[in-house]
Write an enzyme that holds these catalytic residues in place. Structure first.
Site, PDB file in Angstrom:
ATOM      1  N   ASP A 151       1.021  -1.202  -0.004  1.00 43.12           N
ATOM      2  CA  ASP A 151       0.191  -0.127   0.033  1.00 43.12           C
ATOM      3  C   ASP A 151       0.978   1.373  -0.109  1.00 43.12           C
ATOM      4  OD1 ASP A 151      -2.283  -1.320   0.070  1.00 43.12           O
ATOM      5  OD2 ASP A 151      -2.086  -1.772   2.409  1.00 43.12           O
ATOM      6  N   ASP A 185      -7.319  -1.446  -4.349  1.00 41.99           N
ATOM      7  CA  ASP A 185      -8.288  -0.992  -3.458  1.00 41.99           C
ATOM      8  C   ASP A 185      -9.340   0.072  -3.958  1.00 41.99           C
ATOM      9  OD1 ASP A 185      -6.955  -2.601  -1.521  1.00 41.99           O
ATOM     10  OD2 ASP A 185      -5.833  -1.204  -0.871  1.00 41.99           O
TER      11      ASP A 185
END
Length: 221
Positions: A151, A185
């Site tokens: 991420d 995401d």
């Protein structure tokens, strides 16, 4: 929308997702961040669990972290297989473009994160206190199915002390928006959002499908 067009969308999202992750993994140390704007940072973190970093072993304490990770990865593979079959089905039945587009980007996002979970452990070494190498001679930081999701997108839009007059939270420190996420995401969240907000449009049959159903009905009568 045809399956070919949906596949192009999926490939584009996967390329953006994986290129961004590989770049971050091979140029940043873990927890390193760079401020682009006051409200946007590139912050490298790794997620070994589900959303918000939650692990199955946190919920089911009798499961080891390693077993929990394997179960989660296998569940993700099963889920993305189901999404793929759904996508093929709706394109064959010529369902609405909205529905096909939403499923396609959800699939692309889910597959993007699965690639991290399945392969990143063997493709890269650890990023703690060093920049990871691609295909290191000494081997990766984990086995297959035990990789961590990369991420990097962080939007700390506002942080500060809330006004005293606010009930319960008044006078306390508050930060918005704390989660750090990735392109995959965003794709998943956008696809789900489309299905929720444009529910009627998404699940409405396309004109071709309606015409086909009408012809079939007239032939039967």
């Amino acid at each position: 929308m045809s399956l070919k067009k949906a596949s192009i969308i999926i490939i584009i999202i996967l390329l953006i997702d994986q290129i961004s992750k590989i770049y971050i993994k091979t140029h940043f140390q873990l927890n390193e961040d760079v401020t682009i704007f006051s409200w946007f940072k590139i912050a490298f973190v790794e997620n070994d669990g589900m959303a918000w970093g939650t692990k199955l072993s946190d919920v089911f304490t009798f499961i080891s972290d390693k077993s929990a990770k394997l179960i989660l990865t296998l569940f993700r593979i099963a889920a993305v297989t189901g999404i793929a079959l759904w996508l093929v089905d709706v394109t064959k039945k010529q369902k609405s473009k909205t529905l096909i587009f939403a499923i396609a980007i959800i699939f692309a996002g889910a597959l993007g994160n699965i690639l991290d979970s399945v392969f990143y452990g063997i493709l890269f070494n650890d990023s703690t206190f060093e920049v990871a190498q691609f295909l290191p001679k000494e081997g990766g930081y984990a086995g297959v199915f035990h990789g961590k999701v990369v991420d990097m997108l962080h939007f700390p839009i506002w942080n500060g002390i809330l006004p005293e007059w606010m009930p319960i939270v008044g006078g306390k420190y508050f930060s918005f928006f704390d989660p750090i996420f990735n392109v995959a995401d965003i794709a998943i969240s956008t696809g789900i959002g489309i299905l929720i907000v444009f529910n009627k449009r998404a699940f409405k049959d396309s004109p071709k499908t309606e015409a086909s159903d009408m012809v079939s009905h007239n032939n039967l009568t």
